[in-house]
Design a protein around this motif. Structure first.
Motif, PDB file in Angstrom:
ATOM      1  N   CYS A 158       0.856  -1.183   0.000  1.00  0.00           N
ATOM      2  CA  CYS A 158       0.000   0.000   0.000  1.00  0.00           C
ATOM      3  C   CYS A 158       0.886   1.224   0.000  1.00  0.00           C
ATOM      4  O   CYS A 158       2.106   1.116  -0.018  1.00  0.00           O
ATOM      5  CB  CYS A 158      -0.862  -0.012   1.257  1.00  0.00           C
ATOM      6  N   MET A 159       0.267   2.398   0.057  1.00  0.00           N
ATOM      7  CA  MET A 159       1.007   3.648   0.101  1.00  0.00           C
ATOM      8  C   MET A 159       1.981   3.640   1.289  1.00  0.00           C
ATOM      9  O   MET A 159       1.583   3.397   2.429  1.00  0.00           O
ATOM     10  CB  MET A 159       0.037   4.827   0.266  1.00  0.00           C
ATOM     11  N   GLY A 160       3.240   3.895   1.002  1.00  0.00           N
ATOM     12  CA  GLY A 160       4.250   4.001   2.057  1.00  0.00           C
ATOM     13  C   GLY A 160       4.875   2.685   2.469  1.00  0.00           C
ATOM     14  O   GLY A 160       5.817   2.656   3.260  1.00  0.00           O
ATOM     15  N   SER A 161       4.377   1.577   1.940  1.00  0.00           N
ATOM     16  CA  SER A 161       4.821   0.278   2.452  1.00  0.00           C
ATOM     17  C   SER A 161       6.277  -0.042   2.116  1.00  0.00           C
ATOM     18  O   SER A 161       6.877  -0.898   2.750  1.00  0.00           O
ATOM     19  CB  SER A 161       3.911  -0.844   1.948  1.00  0.00           C
ATOM     20  N   THR A 164       8.126  -2.122   5.041  1.00  0.00           N
ATOM     21  CA  THR A 164       8.483  -3.510   4.722  1.00  0.00           C
ATOM     22  C   THR A 164      10.001  -3.669   4.670  1.00  0.00           C
ATOM     23  O   THR A 164      10.518  -4.730   5.007  1.00  0.00           O
ATOM     24  CB  THR A 164       7.848  -3.974   3.394  1.00  0.00           C
ATOM     25  N   SER A 165      10.713  -2.614   4.303  1.00  0.00           N
ATOM     26  CA  SER A 165      12.178  -2.694   4.318  1.00  0.00           C
ATOM     27  C   SER A 165      12.687  -2.941   5.737  1.00  0.00           C
ATOM     28  O   SER A 165      13.659  -3.675   5.935  1.00  0.00           O
ATOM     29  CB  SER A 165      12.798  -1.404   3.766  1.00  0.00           C
ATOM     30  N   CYS A 166      12.029  -2.315   6.709  1.00  0.00           N
ATOM     31  CA  CYS A 166      12.409  -2.553   8.110  1.00  0.00           C
ATOM     32  C   CYS A 166      12.253  -4.041   8.422  1.00  0.00           C
ATOM     33  O   CYS A 166      13.112  -4.652   9.063  1.00  0.00           O
ATOM     34  CB  CYS A 166      11.537  -1.731   9.063  1.00  0.00           C
ATOM     35  N   GLY A 182       5.228   7.818   4.127  1.00  0.00           N
ATOM     36  CA  GLY A 182       6.601   7.382   4.285  1.00  0.00           C
ATOM     37  C   GLY A 182       7.300   7.965   5.504  1.00  0.00           C
ATOM     38  O   GLY A 182       8.252   7.375   6.020  1.00  0.00           O
ATOM     39  N   LEU A 183       6.826   9.126   5.971  1.00  0.00           N
ATOM     40  CA  LEU A 183       7.522   9.801   7.072  1.00  0.00           C
ATOM     41  C   LEU A 183       7.581   8.967   8.353  1.00  0.00           C
ATOM     42  O   LEU A 183       8.669   8.764   8.896  1.00  0.00           O
ATOM     43  CB  LEU A 183       6.875  11.169   7.345  1.00  0.00           C
ATOM     44  N   PRO A 184       6.450   8.458   8.851  1.00  0.00           N
ATOM     45  CA  PRO A 184       6.536   7.700  10.110  1.00  0.00           C
ATOM     46  C   PRO A 184       7.442   6.471   9.979  1.00  0.00           C
ATOM     47  O   PRO A 184       8.182   6.149  10.911  1.00  0.00           O
ATOM     48  CB  PRO A 184       5.087   7.269  10.373  1.00  0.00           C
ATOM     49  N   SER A 185       7.408   5.820   8.813  1.00  0.00           N
ATOM     50  CA  SER A 185       8.209   4.600   8.694  1.00  0.00           C
ATOM     51  C   SER A 185       9.696   4.912   8.542  1.00  0.00           C
ATOM     52  O   SER A 185      10.538   4.120   8.960  1.00  0.00           O
ATOM     53  CB  SER A 185       7.701   3.713   7.552  1.00  0.00           C
ATOM     54  N   LEU A 186      10.022   6.064   7.981  1.00  0.00           N
ATOM     55  CA  LEU A 186      11.443   6.414   7.900  1.00  0.00           C
ATOM     56  C   LEU A 186      11.987   6.731   9.303  1.00  0.00           C
ATOM     57  O   LEU A 186      13.114   6.371   9.644  1.00  0.00           O
ATOM     58  CB  LEU A 186      11.674   7.592   6.936  1.00  0.00           C
ATOM     59  N   GLU A 241      17.941  15.107   6.545  1.00  0.00           N
ATOM     60  CA  GLU A 241      18.993  15.730   7.374  1.00  0.00           C
ATOM     61  C   GLU A 241      18.563  15.758   8.833  1.00  0.00           C
ATOM     62  O   GLU A 241      19.335  15.429   9.732  1.00  0.00           O
ATOM     63  CB  GLU A 241      19.245  17.179   6.918  1.00  0.00           C
ATOM     64  N   ALA A 242      17.330  16.147   9.069  1.00  0.00           N
ATOM     65  CA  ALA A 242      16.832  16.235  10.442  1.00  0.00           C
ATOM     66  C   ALA A 242      16.869  14.867  11.125  1.00  0.00           C
ATOM     67  O   ALA A 242      17.056  14.772  12.336  1.00  0.00           O
ATOM     68  CB  ALA A 242      15.411  16.788  10.454  1.00  0.00           C
ATOM     69  N   LEU A 243      16.715  13.814  10.337  1.00  0.00           N
ATOM     70  CA  LEU A 243      16.748  12.462  10.902  1.00  0.00           C
ATOM     71  C   LEU A 243      18.179  11.947  11.010  1.00  0.00           C
ATOM     72  O   LEU A 243      18.400  10.836  11.487  1.00  0.00           O
ATOM     73  CB  LEU A 243      15.919  11.514  10.033  1.00  0.00           C
ATOM     74  N   ASP A 244      19.119  12.758  10.520  1.00  0.00           N
ATOM     75  CA  ASP A 244      20.533  12.402  10.579  1.00  0.00           C
ATOM     76  C   ASP A 244      20.813  11.078   9.849  1.00  0.00           C
ATOM     77  O   ASP A 244      21.518  10.201  10.363  1.00  0.00           O
ATOM     78  CB  ASP A 244      20.975  12.332  12.056  1.00  0.00           C
TER      79      ASP A 244
END
Lengths: 197, 564
Positions: free
Chosen positions: B427-430, B434-436, B459-463, B514-517
């Protein structure tokens, strides 16, 4: 009134939507019931496009063996939809092929279609071929193929609206600078079919 | 002026989706928000454009369907009429907000459009969202053509306001993308002269559903559902036509096919009909009247057995022994959209005990014809990025052992040969979530692909999860400046934008990374050699990294240049 059902098929980017819009708006003006539907999958460009047309009826879909007409903007597409036609279907087929990207890239081939058309020619009595894109270019741009096909369909009397009404409607949907070219395209399609009859 | 605002009290030739947009504006819709998704997209696209002509109307493309649902929920709580629209799977995303909206209720009429996609013309599944109305316990209307889409949209606002509940308006592709005559009324120009704001009256015992409040609100919701039941029973667009002992119950686009089939079979005068547009709550009294009249009832509905089950329950509750024929008896499948023939044949089988034979031309050239699968456009930047990554992984000798989790967008077409770079999709963002999972579960190399709009969507929460939970993979963000597949809607990172959005800021994806380093590179996929050098170190390492491939969608670029 007896339902008139048919398909307009081709490839994404050939302007099938404008074709059905002109026809639909012309019908609406004359209080003729019409419903059309357009299916074009996921691709922005280059995929198979089919538009179902139903005049005097309610169903926005043409089943197998049901089409009264099949207007194909591309010859291979006419063959792809052949199951939806029947013995008396009127075919108008633009002869100019549109090569899929896979063919252009060399990973697939575009077959010679003439043996296929040879096979079907005795089964169907009303197949009209037209050099659609050539006529469109003659009118001023290959993009006017849809209007060439509209003129051609009108010459065969496939729809319960007059050529005049279609042309008037066409002008209301296009910017003025495109009027002359499209009227010419319509007439070229119309006259080409008339010359075959 | 936008073409949907033109013409008053006349007939227009409109797409189902355009009919919904026009009817909403005629109904004094004040605020709308959506995330695009086929087959719903034309509703949002038109409303976005219409706001340029109507100062009193506001639309925004939200980053996802849940955000859109929350925007319109709040707008409605302020007493303004509001609407959101989405594809069927979009409602999955918005469902968290949607499920509680019924509890706290609405003030200004709130319409939620779900456009389902039987046959998966442009979707990853063909779920039947009618069950969402039942799950959320809110009213649902189902149009069957553009005219009914127009009328039901207007009713939806009225019903919503009357019951203080959101109303689900459920279409399918054949309704949303059918074009037909629609009799339009007038545009309330005076209403749209200015944007008149609403006012939010605080009421914590209603709008803040902590458990104590939620329990009370659920009671109220169930009471309202009873009121909705009465509305459904008396709804004038639910048609009960009593004729002979054979009956058909239908909803959605099937209604058209049934009416045409009966005419073609010469049975229009013989068959009783229950044609439903207000389908949740199910009008049981109406159904009882119908089932009491007929001996046999054929149920015609695409996808799930929604009406069929309700009819069986009705028959059971009222001890009726009407024979009900539907999917259970194999008259119709539970998948794919119907064709008129399928329905005509089923009617004939049910009532005439004979199959209809159709003369289908005895030719089949399908295996000889060139295929036209959806492909990335000529010159598409995604293809360049894919090729580049593949080449590097091949050079590193790890391509064969790489998993490519992918996502929803044009770039899903990376699945096609010769690329074959799409291995897993939900689905959107998966791609990121799923990579995790793949990272923990396997030793294989993981290179995930996601588009810019999908990145902002889900995608933001999963990143963040990937970074925090120490996952290792490379994410490729295909930043083409637009939501391309659904027709070029805006995206927060876009630099090339329509004049209307000129004051909106640009939110560069690299700043988020960048903010997530997280180590990252930003590349131009067309500059192959210099780019390869930049990417290679990231792909070599087993650590979380991001590659932002920045190049505008070529179709969008052309379009926006023409606008300027």
């Amino acid at each position: 009134m007896k339902k008139i059902k048919g398909l307009v098929v081709g490839v994404g980017g050939q302007g099938i939507i404008l074709f059905t819009r002109v026809l639909g708006e012309a019908c609406v003006k004359e209080n003729i019931p019409i419903i059309v539907s357009e299916i074009h999958g996921m691709a922005q460009r280059g995929g198979v496009v089919e538009s179902s047309i139903c005049i005097y009826g309610k169903s926005p879909y043409v089943s197998e063996g049901e089409a009264d007409f099949l207007i194909a903007f591309e010859p291979a597409e006419a063959l792809r939809f052949i199951k939806r036609t029947q013995k008396n279907t009127v075919f108008i087929i633009s002869k100019n092929p549109v090569l899929p990207l896979s063919v252009k890239e060399g990973s697939a081939t575009y077959p010679d279609l003439s043996p296929f058309f040879e096979k079907i020619k005795d089964y169907f009595s009303k197949i009209f071929f037209i050099p659609g894109e050539d006529l469109a270019k003659e009118a001023g741009s290959g993009k006017a193929l849809n209007i060439v096909m509209l003129g051609a369909s009108s010459a065969l009397g496939l729809f319960p609206v007059s050529p005049k009404s279609l042309k008037e409607t066409l002008l209301t949907l296009l910017p003025e600078k495109l009027h002359e070219m499209n009227l010419k395209a319509f007439d070229l399609g119309f006259n080409y079919i008339k010359s075959l009859m | 002026m936008h073409f949907l605002l033109k013409d008053e009290n006349t007939k227009k030739f409109l797409l189902g989706n355009e009919a919904i947009a026009r009817a909403s504006i005629e109904s004094q819709l004040r605020i709308a928000s959506a995330y695009p998704g086929t087959p719903s997209s034309e509703i949002a696209n038109n409303l976005f454009q219409i706001q340029i002509d109507l100062p009193g109307f506001y639309f925004e493309f939200a980053t996802n369907e849940k955000v859109a649902m929350e925007i319109v929920g709040a707008a409605s709580a302020c007493g303004l009429r509001a609407l959101t629209c989405m594809k069927h799977v979009g409602l999955n995303v918005a469902s968290d907000a949607f499920m509680t909206l019924g509890y706290i209720g609405v003030k200004g009429g709130l319409v939620v459009v779900t456009a389902d996609d039987p046959s998966c013309h442009s979707s990853q599944n063909e779920q039947d969202n009618r069950y969402y109305a039942r799950l959320a316990q809110i009213p649902m209307l189902e149009p069957f053509d553009p005219q009914s889409a127009y009328e039901l949209t207007k009713h939806a606002f009225e019903i919503s306001e009357k019951l203080e509940l959101p109303v689900l308006l459920r279409t399918t592709t054949r309704v949303s993308h059918a074009r037909s005559t629609v009799e339009v009324a007038s545009i309330p120009w005076e209403f749209y002269k200015n944007f008149v704001k609403g006012h939010f009256e605080k009421d914590i015992r209603r709008f803040v559903p902590v458990p104590a409040v939620a329990r009370e609100r659920h009671k109220i919701l169930l009471q309202k559902l009873n009121e909705a039941q009465v509305l459904a029973e008396n709804f004038k667009l639910n048609k009960l036509i009593l004729k002979g002992k054979y009956g058909i119950c239908a909803s959605g686009v099937s209604i058209n096919y049934v009416l045409d089939a009966l005419e073609e079979l010469g049975m229009s005068e013989d068959v009783s009909l229950l044609l439903l547009t207000f389908t949740h709550p199910f009008p049981e009294k109406l159904a009882k009247e119908f089932l009491s009249h007929v001996e046999t009832c054929l149920v015609v509905e695409e996808l799930e057995l929604y009406l069929e089950e309700q009819l069986r329950i009705t028959a059971y509750n009222h001890a009726l022994n009407t024979k009900i024929l539907g999917k259970t008896e194999g008259f119709f499948p539970r998948n794919f959209e119907f064709t008129p023939y399928q329905i005509k044949n089923a009617i004939s089988k049910a009532f005439k005990k004979e199959e209809i034979k159709v003369d289908i031309p005895p030719f089949d050239f399908s295996s000889d014809l060139p295929q036209r699968p959806p492909t990335l456009c000529p010159g598409c930047p995604h293809r360049e990025t894919y090729k580049l990554i593949k080449e590097i992984l091949q050079e590193l000798g790890i391509e064969e052992n790489t998993i490519y989790p992918t996502d929803i967008g044009c770039y899903t077409l990376g699945i096609m040969p010769p690329l074959k770079m799409a291995d897993y999709l939900l689905c959107m963002g998966s791609s990121i979530g799923t990579s995790c999972g793949f990272d923990v579960a396997t030793e294989q190399k993981i290179v995930a692909f996601i588009g810019d709009s999908t990145f902002f969507h889900a995608g933001l929460p999963s990143l963040v999860n990937a970074k925090y939970n120490l996952h290792n993979f490379t994410l490729v963000v295909l930043d083409n400046q637009t939501t391309a597949m659904t027709g070029h809607q805006p995206v927060p990172s876009q630099e090339l934008k329509s004049a209307f959005l000129k004051d909106h800021p640009i939110i560069p994806i690299k700043k988020i990374v960048e903010a997530l380093d997280i180590p990252y590179v930003e590349i131009n996929p067309y500059k192959k050699e210099e780019t390869k050098k930049l990417i290679k170190p990231l792909l070599e390492k087993k650590e979380l990294s991001v590659i932002i491939a920045k190049a505008p969608c070529i179709l969008y670029k052309t379009k926006i240049q023409k606008e300027k």
